[in-house]
Design a protein around this motif. Structure first.
Motif: not given
Ligand SMILES: Nc1nc2c(ncn2[C@@H]2O[C@H](COP(=O)(O)OP(=O)(O)OP(=O)(O)O)[C@@H](O)[C@H]2O)c(=O)[nH]1
Ligand SMILES: [Mg+2]
Length: 235
Positions: A145-153
């Motif tokens: 999620v972090q690597e691909h800039d996805l929503s932290p939610s």
């Protein structure tokens, strides 16, 4: 690989002989494959065996994507890729998405007395219900999620104690899709039971994804997608 059945014509038998291994069941034909990370076999992984499981053990958060598309658009090929560990690109895929375990099931529902061909292009059966399930550890999913800039939610909204993230892709097609859209088409009680299970799976869908192989052949797709979205509250 199962032997082509005698009830089919020579052309269908030839196609089946080129198919990914399949089993004959009372309700039709099933293809399966599975993969599990060899270095992490000691990790306890949620059970993936049943093609119908809609619930996973406590501690798992599930994201479900419904894949719809034209016939032979490559949907099953996509689903199968997550278990295709013999392919030269599998390492690339599993480095991008650090899967702990994955499972693929492709089903064509044809009862004993149904002589229609279960396949028109090998290696996959024409899909009524297909499913790929991928399991990631919470730590690996958070990194993804972090690597691909996805929503932290995706992480922050998970229930406390989430230790696995399960990503499911569902492929619905053929008669099964028509039966899901219109229950009056169902005559056989066993099909009714299977359709009910698929309805249950659909209620857990987070997202609808459309694949198209040919714009001209896709005329029916937007209408199908709209109806499914309305019936099952999909986005
Ligand atoms: N050229 C090309 N062929 C593909 C690709 N993906 C799948 N195929 C081929 O297209 C054919 C159909 O693929 P499937 O994955 O079974 O398609 P499907 O959308 O699941 O088909 P149905 O379940 O019958 O609707 C097979 O012969 C595949 O090998 C692709 O990306 N490029
Ligand atoms: Mg398919």
């Amino acid at each position: 690989m199962a032997a082509p059945e005698e009830k089919f014509d020579a052309q269908t038998a030839a196609l089946l002989s080129k198919a990914h291994p399949f089993e004959r069941k009372e309700f039709g034909y099933v293809q399966r494959s599975a993969w599990r990370h060899a270095d992490r076999l000691d990790e306890e992984v949620v059970e993936l065996d049943s093609p119908y499981t809609a619930r996973f053990g406590a501690g798992s958060r599930v994201f479900t994507f419904l894949i719809l598309g034209d016939q032979n658009a490559g949907k099953s090929t996509f689903l199968h890729a997550f278990t295709q560990h013999g392919d030269i690109h599998f390492l690339e895929l599993s480095s991008l998405l650090p899967i702990l375990a994955s499972n693929f099931v492709n089903t064509r529902f044809l009862w004993e007395d149904d002589t229609r061909a279960p396949i028109d292009e090998p290696p996959f059966l024409d899909t009524d219900l297909g499913r790929a399930t991928l399991v990631l550890s919470a730590e690996d999913f958070a990194f993804f999620v972090q690597e691909h800039d996805l929503s932290p939610s995706l992480i922050l909204d998970s229930p406390p104690g989430t230790i696995y993230y399960v990503i499911q892709f569902l492929e619905l097609g053929g008669d099964h899709l028509d039966q899901l859209m219109d229950a009056t088409l169902i005559r056989n009680p066993q099909i009714q039971a299977i359709v009910a299970q698929s309805r249950h799976l659909l209620t857990s869908c987070d997202k609808l994804c459309l694949t198209r192989s040919d714009a001209a052949a896709s005329a029916r797709l937007p209408q199908l997608a709209r109806t499914l979205c309305q019936q099952y509250n999909l986005s």
